[in-house]
Design a protein around this motif. Structure first.
Motif, PDB file in Angstrom:
ATOM      1  N   ARG A  42       0.792  -1.230   0.000  1.00  0.00           N
ATOM      2  CA  ARG A  42       0.000   0.000   0.000  1.00  0.00           C
ATOM      3  C   ARG A  42       0.826   1.283   0.000  1.00  0.00           C
ATOM      4  O   ARG A  42       0.288   2.359  -0.232  1.00  0.00           O
ATOM      5  CB  ARG A  42      -1.008  -0.027   1.133  1.00  0.00           C
ATOM      6  N   GLY A  43       2.119   1.183   0.217  1.00  0.00           N
ATOM      7  CA  GLY A  43       2.968   2.360   0.110  1.00  0.00           C
ATOM      8  C   GLY A  43       3.113   2.837  -1.324  1.00  0.00           C
ATOM      9  O   GLY A  43       3.358   4.014  -1.579  1.00  0.00           O
ATOM     10  N   VAL A 102       7.734   5.611   1.516  1.00  0.00           N
ATOM     11  CA  VAL A 102       6.307   5.844   1.770  1.00  0.00           C
ATOM     12  C   VAL A 102       5.656   4.515   2.140  1.00  0.00           C
ATOM     13  O   VAL A 102       5.817   3.523   1.435  1.00  0.00           O
ATOM     14  CB  VAL A 102       5.612   6.452   0.533  1.00  0.00           C
ATOM     15  N   ASP A 103       4.905   4.515   3.255  1.00  0.00           N
ATOM     16  CA  ASP A 103       4.192   3.319   3.681  1.00  0.00           C
ATOM     17  C   ASP A 103       2.845   3.717   4.267  1.00  0.00           C
ATOM     18  O   ASP A 103       2.611   4.897   4.567  1.00  0.00           O
ATOM     19  CB  ASP A 103       5.022   2.534   4.705  1.00  0.00           C
ATOM     20  N   ASP A 104       1.978   2.725   4.448  1.00  0.00           N
ATOM     21  CA  ASP A 104       0.646   3.028   4.961  1.00  0.00           C
ATOM     22  C   ASP A 104       0.628   3.156   6.481  1.00  0.00           C
ATOM     23  O   ASP A 104       0.119   4.125   7.016  1.00  0.00           O
ATOM     24  CB  ASP A 104      -0.400   2.016   4.468  1.00  0.00           C
ATOM     25  N   LEU A 133       0.983   7.159   6.265  1.00  0.00           N
ATOM     26  CA  LEU A 133      -0.385   7.641   6.425  1.00  0.00           C
ATOM     27  C   LEU A 133      -0.804   7.574   7.893  1.00  0.00           C
ATOM     28  O   LEU A 133      -1.393   8.509   8.422  1.00  0.00           O
ATOM     29  CB  LEU A 133      -1.343   6.815   5.549  1.00  0.00           C
ATOM     30  N   ILE A 134      -0.457   6.473   8.571  1.00  0.00           N
ATOM     31  CA  ILE A 134      -0.841   6.265   9.977  1.00  0.00           C
ATOM     32  C   ILE A 134       0.388   5.876  10.794  1.00  0.00           C
ATOM     33  O   ILE A 134       1.139   4.987  10.407  1.00  0.00           O
ATOM     34  CB  ILE A 134      -1.881   5.126  10.121  1.00  0.00           C
ATOM     35  N   ASP A 135       0.574   6.548  11.939  1.00  0.00           N
ATOM     36  CA  ASP A 135       1.587   6.136  12.917  1.00  0.00           C
ATOM     37  C   ASP A 135       0.826   5.664  14.142  1.00  0.00           C
ATOM     38  O   ASP A 135       0.136   6.450  14.791  1.00  0.00           O
ATOM     39  CB  ASP A 135       2.514   7.293  13.260  1.00  0.00           C
ATOM     40  N   ARG A 136       0.924   4.372  14.447  1.00  0.00           N
ATOM     41  CA  ARG A 136       0.147   3.803  15.554  1.00  0.00           C
ATOM     42  C   ARG A 136       0.971   3.541  16.812  1.00  0.00           C
ATOM     43  O   ARG A 136       0.467   3.020  17.796  1.00  0.00           O
ATOM     44  CB  ARG A 136      -0.571   2.542  15.110  1.00  0.00           C
ATOM     45  N   GLU A 166      -6.817   1.683  -5.361  1.00  0.00           N
ATOM     46  CA  GLU A 166      -5.994   0.979  -6.335  1.00  0.00           C
ATOM     47  C   GLU A 166      -5.836  -0.514  -6.032  1.00  0.00           C
ATOM     48  O   GLU A 166      -5.591  -1.313  -6.927  1.00  0.00           O
ATOM     49  CB  GLU A 166      -4.595   1.617  -6.415  1.00  0.00           C
ATOM     50  N   ILE A 167      -5.972  -0.891  -4.781  1.00  0.00           N
ATOM     51  CA  ILE A 167      -5.767  -2.280  -4.372  1.00  0.00           C
ATOM     52  C   ILE A 167      -7.054  -2.921  -3.866  1.00  0.00           C
ATOM     53  O   ILE A 167      -7.381  -4.051  -4.219  1.00  0.00           O
ATOM     54  CB  ILE A 167      -4.678  -2.364  -3.273  1.00  0.00           C
TER      55      ILE A 167
END
Length: 178
Positions: A42-43, A102-104, A133-136, A166-167
Motif C-alpha cells: 500500500r505504500g 512511503v508506507d501506509d 499515512l498512519i503512525d500507531r 488501487e488495491i
C-alpha cells in the motif's frame, strides 16, 4: 465480537496526502532531487498519490519507485518459507538524492528497517526520510516518521486496516479489535 471504527474516509485520506505533500516541499525546499519510493503493497499507491499532489503544487514531475522488502524482513523464516518476490522497480538514480520511503502504517519499525536495508543495496541516497499515512506507535526499533498523516494511539490488540482504491476498491482507514 469485533468492533470497528472508521478513522479516515476518502476526504480525510486526501487531506492527509495534501498536507504531507506540502510538508515534503517545505522541508526539502521544493521537489528537486526528491524520489518517492513506495514500500509494497500500500505504500506504492500512496507514493503515486503524493507524486501527483506534488506535481499539482509545484508543476514538476517527481520520480516514484517500488520497493519490495520481502527478502529483507527479519520474520521471513517464521512467516513464509517460500516467499513470493515481486521485485523492486526504482528507475530513478537514488544516489545523492532525497529519498522518501512511503508506507501506509508505521507500527514496530521493522518494515522500515527492512526497507532501509533494501534501499542501501540499490544506491546511496543523500537523505532518507519516511512518510506514513498512519503512525500507531509501539516501536521496537529507534525509527520515527518525518511525515505523518495521522497519529493513532493504539493497543497492541488493535488492528489498523488501510484500504486504498488501487488495491482494495475503497479509500478508508479502519481500526478494529476484540
Amino acid at each position: 465480537m469485533k468492533r470497528q471504527v472508521q478513522l479516515l474516509d476518502e476526504k480525510a485520506i486526501n487531506r492527509a496526502i495534501t498536507r504531507i505533500a506540502h510538508e515534503i516541499l517545505e522541508k526539502n525546499k521544493g521537489a528537486k532531487d526528491v524520489v518517492l519510493v513506495g514500500i509494497k503493497t500500500r505504500g506504492v499507491p500512496l507514493a503515486n498519490r503524493l507524486a501527483e499532489k506534488i506535481k499539482m503544487i509545484e508543476g514538476g514531475e517527481v520520480s516514484v519507485g517500488i520497493l519490495d522488502i520481502t527478502l529483507y524482513r527479519d520474520d521471513l523464516t517464521k512467516e513464509q518459507m517460500d516467499p513470493i518476490i515481486h521485485g523492486s522497480n526504482i528507475e530513478a538514480d537514488i544516489n545523492n538524492k532525497i529519498v522518501i520511503l512511503v508506507d501506509d502504517v508505521l507500527y514496530t519499525g521493522r518494515t522500515t528497517r527492512a526497507a532501509l536495508d533494501a534501499l542501501v543495496d540499490i544506491g546511496r541516497p543523500m537523505i532518507i526520510q519516511l512518510a506514513v499515512l498512519i503512525d500507531r506507535g509501539h516501536r521496537e526499533l529507534p525509527i520515527r516518521a518525518d511525515y505523518v498523516g495521522k497519529n493513532v494511539p493504539t493497543s497492541k490488540d488493535e488492528i489498523i486496516k488501510v484500504q486504498l482504491e488501487e488495491i482494495d476498491g475503497d479509500n478508508i482507514v479502519i481500526i478494529g479489535g476484540e
